[in-house]
Design an enzyme around this catalytic site. Structure first.
Site, PDB file in Angstrom:
ATOM      1  CE1 TYR A 187       2.218   4.298   4.351  1.00 12.62           C
ATOM      2  CE2 TYR A 187       1.084   6.140   5.370  1.00 12.62           C
ATOM      3  CZ  TYR A 187       1.137   5.153   4.405  1.00 12.62           C
ATOM      4  OH  TYR A 187       0.127   5.045   3.482  1.00 12.62           O
ATOM      5  CB  SER A 195      -0.298   8.496   1.636  1.00 11.24           C
ATOM      6  OG  SER A 195      -1.069   8.897   2.751  1.00 11.24           O
TER       7      SER A 195
END
Length: 270
Positions: A156, A143
């Site tokens: 995350y 990401s």
């Protein structure tokens, strides 16, 4: 059973929706048979049936919870032993937008187990098999928050930083052995990720890309030989410059004496 010529079998994790389901669709249309992995058996079988009906490819649903050790072990065994597998998409993951003072530690521990541990174990299972055959492709979904670490939940972001670093290491270790490794860094993407993460409004934000566009761009990046693909980065050379600076900086860390700015009288020999 499909009678079409196959490029082998692609295994896609997190394939019951979102980016994983789009990868499954696109890879089938590119000539791959599929093994689709996800927790939700009903939705997974629905995706498998639809793709098989639309493409004529052979599609197998393989329900598994990758946070369950026994289930994870079954997928690892599949990747080690099935010689028809030619491509792995490590897409399964959990996300969060909660800051540390609001996040539940058990939830983020589960996130680490899926985003890092499961991805690592599946890669370790398939890489030796690919090397032994002299070919294979591993696509790891990271990401942009692996770089822009302050944007979402810190665990995350850190888990996606791991995927980026792991990809660099894999590319170094597997260079010249016939195995391709691509790390994909999507930005905000219109999937159920945001519902699970607790911020559904992001799905309709102006900066949010469709899952279809993200995957299509990532596959073109794979075709073009990109090691790292960032679908939403319009200035592709910006990544090249950033990566070159990172590699150059890494050459400057190895010193036996502390930097002068710390004012430490070194005990190292002059």
């Amino acid at each position: 059973m499909s009678s079409l010529t196959s490029k082998g079998v692609a295994v896609v994790t997190g394939a019951s929706s979102g980016i994983g389901a789009v990868y499954a669709d696109r890879l089938a249309k590119r000539g791959f048979d599929l093994i689709l992995v996800a927790r939700n058996e009903e939705r997974l079988k629905s995706v498998a049936h639809r793709i098989e009906s639309e493409t004529g490819r052979k599609v197998r649903a393989f329900p598994a919870d990758l946070n369950d050790k026994a289930s994870l072990a079954k997928v690892e065994a599949l990747l080690r032993d099935d010689t028809s597998i030619t491509l792995l998409v490590n897409n399964a993951g959990l996300g969060s937008v909660a800051p540390i003072l609001q996040a539940d530690v058990d939830t983020v521990t589960d996130m680490i187990a899926l985003n890092i541990t499961a991805l690592t174990r599946l890669t370790y299972a398939v890489a030796p098999a690919f090397v032994a055959r002299g070919s294979g492709t591993i696509i790891n979904i990271a990401s942009v928050v692996g770089i822009a670490a302050e944007m979402l939940n810190g665990v995350y972001s850190a888990s996606k930083s791991y995927v980026i670093s792991f990809g660099h290491s894999l590319q170094n270790d597997l260079s010249g052995k016939g195995v391709r490794v691509q790390t994909v860094l999507p930005g905000a993407t219109a999937t159920e990720f945001w519902d699970v993460a607790g911020y559904a409004a992001q799905k309709t934000a102006s900066i949010t890309m469709s899952a279809e566009d993200a995957v299509d761009a990532a596959l073109v990046g794979l075709d073009n030989g990109e090691l790292v693909t960032i679908p939403g980065l319009h200035d592709g050379e910006a990544w090249d410059r950033w990566e070159a600076d990172r590699r150059e900086l890494s050459k400057k860390f190895g010193n036996s004496k502390p930097a002068q700015r710390y004012g430490v009288k070194s005990t190292a020999a002059a």
